[in-house]
Write a protein that holds these residues in place. Structure first.
Motif, PDB file in Angstrom:
ATOM      1  N   LYS A   1       0.877  -1.200  -0.063  1.00  0.00           N
ATOM      2  CA  LYS A   1       0.053   0.062  -0.153  1.00  0.00           C
ATOM      3  C   LYS A   1       0.895   1.325   0.036  1.00  0.00           C
ATOM      4  CE  LYS A   1      -4.115  -2.018   2.242  1.00  0.00           C
ATOM      5  NZ  LYS A   1      -4.447  -2.370   3.524  1.00  0.00           N
ATOM      6  N   LEU A   2       2.098   1.161   0.546  1.00  0.00           N
ATOM      7  CA  LEU A   2       2.855   2.254   0.448  1.00  0.00           C
ATOM      8  C   LEU A   2       3.410   2.665  -0.491  1.00  0.00           C
ATOM      9  CD1 LEU A   2       4.824   1.640   4.285  1.00  0.00           C
ATOM     10  CD2 LEU A   2       2.998   3.585   3.531  1.00  0.00           C
ATOM     11  N   GLU A   3       3.856   1.673  -1.520  1.00  0.00           N
ATOM     12  CA  GLU A   3       4.508   1.817  -2.566  1.00  0.00           C
ATOM     13  C   GLU A   3       3.584   2.185  -3.790  1.00  0.00           C
ATOM     14  OE1 GLU A   3       6.707  -1.791  -3.948  1.00  0.00           O
ATOM     15  OE2 GLU A   3       8.196  -1.526  -2.377  1.00  0.00           O
ATOM     16  N   SER A   4       2.381   1.756  -3.550  1.00  0.00           N
ATOM     17  CA  SER A   4       1.178   2.240  -4.663  1.00  0.00           C
ATOM     18  C   SER A   4       0.578   3.679  -4.241  1.00  0.00           C
ATOM     19  CB  SER A   4       0.245   1.109  -4.627  1.00  0.00           C
ATOM     20  OG  SER A   4      -0.612   1.030  -3.498  1.00  0.00           O
ATOM     21  N   GLY A   5       1.137   4.097  -2.780  1.00  0.00           N
ATOM     22  CA  GLY A   5       0.312   5.430  -2.584  1.00  0.00           C
ATOM     23  C   GLY A   5      -1.027   5.320  -1.991  1.00  0.00           C
ATOM     24  N   ALA A   6      -1.430   4.103  -1.799  1.00  0.00           N
ATOM     25  CA  ALA A   6      -2.650   3.993  -1.255  1.00  0.00           C
ATOM     26  C   ALA A   6      -2.939   4.533   0.254  1.00  0.00           C
ATOM     27  CB  ALA A   6      -3.073   2.402  -1.323  1.00  0.00           C
ATOM     28  N   ILE A   7      -1.647   4.576   0.994  1.00  0.00           N
ATOM     29  CA  ILE A   7      -1.779   5.017   2.397  1.00  0.00           C
ATOM     30  C   ILE A   7      -0.564   5.604   2.588  1.00  0.00           C
ATOM     31  CG2 ILE A   7      -3.103   3.139   3.443  1.00  0.00           C
ATOM     32  CD1 ILE A   7      -0.500   2.161   4.504  1.00  0.00           C
ATOM     33  N   ALA A   8      -0.408   6.667   3.432  1.00  0.00           N
ATOM     34  CA  ALA A   8       0.608   7.580   3.646  1.00  0.00           C
ATOM     35  C   ALA A   8       1.278   7.122   5.177  1.00  0.00           C
ATOM     36  CB  ALA A   8       0.200   8.979   3.684  1.00  0.00           C
ATOM     37  N   PRO A   9       2.436   6.917   5.032  1.00  0.00           N
ATOM     38  CA  PRO A   9       3.041   6.350   6.302  1.00  0.00           C
ATOM     39  C   PRO A   9       2.865   7.472   7.422  1.00  0.00           C
ATOM     40  CG  PRO A   9       4.594   7.105   4.640  1.00  0.00           C
ATOM     41  CD  PRO A   9       3.460   7.319   3.972  1.00  0.00           C
ATOM     42  N   PRO A  10       2.579   6.939   8.495  1.00  0.00           N
ATOM     43  CA  PRO A  10       2.554   8.044   9.844  1.00  0.00           C
ATOM     44  C   PRO A  10       3.752   8.513   9.986  1.00  0.00           C
ATOM     45  CG  PRO A  10       2.138   5.665  10.553  1.00  0.00           C
ATOM     46  CD  PRO A  10       2.040   5.680   8.934  1.00  0.00           C
ATOM     47  N   ASP A  11       3.978   9.445  10.858  1.00  0.00           N
ATOM     48  CA  ASP A  11       5.305  10.171  11.163  1.00  0.00           C
ATOM     49  C   ASP A  11       6.281   9.187  11.729  1.00  0.00           C
ATOM     50  OD1 ASP A  11       6.462  12.731  10.822  1.00  0.00           O
ATOM     51  OD2 ASP A  11       6.938  12.426  13.012  1.00  0.00           O
ATOM     52  N   ALA A  12       5.925   8.267  12.674  1.00  0.00           N
ATOM     53  CA  ALA A  12       6.660   7.248  13.254  1.00  0.00           C
ATOM     54  C   ALA A  12       7.332   6.357  12.149  1.00  0.00           C
ATOM     55  CB  ALA A  12       6.209   6.470  14.398  1.00  0.00           C
ATOM     56  N   LEU A  13       6.393   5.761  11.180  1.00  0.00           N
ATOM     57  CA  LEU A  13       6.791   4.737  10.256  1.00  0.00           C
ATOM     58  C   LEU A  13       7.866   5.616   9.230  1.00  0.00           C
ATOM     59  CD1 LEU A  13       6.822   2.185   8.925  1.00  0.00           C
ATOM     60  CD2 LEU A  13       4.579   2.833   7.781  1.00  0.00           C
ATOM     61  N   VAL A  14       7.630   6.826   8.754  1.00  0.00           N
ATOM     62  CA  VAL A  14       8.304   7.724   7.963  1.00  0.00           C
ATOM     63  C   VAL A  14       9.836   7.593   8.649  1.00  0.00           C
ATOM     64  CG1 VAL A  14       8.905   9.840   7.250  1.00  0.00           C
ATOM     65  CG2 VAL A  14       6.707   9.148   7.076  1.00  0.00           C
ATOM     66  N   ARG A  15      10.032   7.970   9.906  1.00  0.00           N
ATOM     67  CA  ARG A  15      11.331   8.138  10.556  1.00  0.00           C
ATOM     68  C   ARG A  15      12.127   6.693  10.501  1.00  0.00           C
ATOM     69  NH1 ARG A  15      10.252  11.296  15.810  1.00  0.00           N
ATOM     70  NH2 ARG A  15       8.343  12.448  14.851  1.00  0.00           N
ATOM     71  N   LYS A  16      11.282   5.652  10.832  1.00  0.00           N
ATOM     72  CA  LYS A  16      11.706   4.089  10.758  1.00  0.00           C
ATOM     73  C   LYS A  16      12.259   3.895   9.238  1.00  0.00           C
ATOM     74  CE  LYS A  16       8.938   1.067  12.034  1.00  0.00           C
ATOM     75  NZ  LYS A  16       8.036   0.100  12.963  1.00  0.00           N
ATOM     76  N   ILE A  17      11.610   4.276   8.333  1.00  0.00           N
ATOM     77  CA  ILE A  17      12.113   3.810   6.992  1.00  0.00           C
ATOM     78  C   ILE A  17      13.343   4.666   6.798  1.00  0.00           C
ATOM     79  CG2 ILE A  17      11.536   4.042   4.490  1.00  0.00           C
ATOM     80  CD1 ILE A  17       8.399   3.470   5.366  1.00  0.00           C
ATOM     81  N   GLU A  18      13.277   5.949   7.010  1.00  0.00           N
ATOM     82  CA  GLU A  18      14.490   6.884   6.795  1.00  0.00           C
ATOM     83  C   GLU A  18      15.611   6.285   7.352  1.00  0.00           C
ATOM     84  OE1 GLU A  18      12.537  11.200   5.868  1.00  0.00           O
ATOM     85  OE2 GLU A  18      12.994  10.831   7.670  1.00  0.00           O
ATOM     86  N   ARG A  19      15.459   6.092   8.749  1.00  0.00           N
ATOM     87  CA  ARG A  19      16.427   5.555   9.559  1.00  0.00           C
ATOM     88  C   ARG A  19      17.019   4.161   9.056  1.00  0.00           C
ATOM     89  NH1 ARG A  19      14.083   6.698  14.555  1.00  0.00           N
ATOM     90  NH2 ARG A  19      13.594   4.489  14.575  1.00  0.00           N
ATOM     91  N   THR A  20      16.195   3.325   8.842  1.00  0.00           N
ATOM     92  CA  THR A  20      16.465   1.805   8.228  1.00  0.00           C
ATOM     93  C   THR A  20      17.271   1.885   7.253  1.00  0.00           C
ATOM     94  OG1 THR A  20      14.701   1.136   9.503  1.00  0.00           O
ATOM     95  CG2 THR A  20      15.640  -0.396   8.258  1.00  0.00           C
TER      96      THR A  20
END
Ligand SMILES: [Zn+2]
Length: 146
Positions: free
Chosen positions: A114-133
């Motif tokens: 869903k994230l890759e298709s843009g169906a849902i926008a990641p919440p702030d915590a998930l954004v930071r997790k992806i950016e960090r990881t």
């Protein structure tokens, strides 16, 4: 002494506030006016302090509310318009399946999809997790070059 309200001759008169003006009245007429807080001032000394206290309380409440709003807005970051493409390209660059990508950030495969298709926008915590990881940037910073 003469009561300024009813004109009767009385032993003692008391100054009261009657619709903004101070009258010296007899005991029978006291009920028509508001008692003066101090005989020196012709103003309305009884209401003043109460109103000030109320304003002070309101001001403090508003101050706290403002503080909360500021703190609430601090962690908000605007997502880059290409955030979903960035996620997919990052995953493909690393040669990961959506399932493997999800395992790295503790999310289900369906969430990654869903994230890759843009169906849902990641919440702030998930954004930071992806950016960090994955050491990527999903957020747009105003003023910075694209
Ligand atoms: Zn009177």
């Amino acid at each position: 002494m003469i009561c300024e309200m009813c004109g009767r001759d009385t032993e003692s008169v008391t100054p009261v506030n009657v619709e903004g003006s101070v009258l010296r009245v007899c005991n029978a007429c006291l009920k028509f006016g508001r008692p003066l807080g101090s005989p020196a001032g012709p103003g309305a000394p009884r209401q003043g302090p109460d109103r000030e206290a109320l304003h002070e309380r309101l001001g403090k409440a508003q101050g706290r509310g403002l503080e909360r709003d500021l703190f609430a807005e601090l962690p908000e970051r605007e997502l880059d318009p290409d955030w979903s493409r960035t996620i997919r390209q990052t995953r493909e660059r690393l040669g990961l399946t959506q399932e493997q990508f999800g395992q790295r950030i503790n999310e289900k495969t369906s969430v990654v999809h869903k994230l890759e298709s843009g169906a849902i926008a990641p919440p702030d915590a998930l954004v930071r997790k992806i950016e960090r990881t994955f050491k990527v940037r999903l957020t747009a910073r105003p003023g910075s070059p694209p």
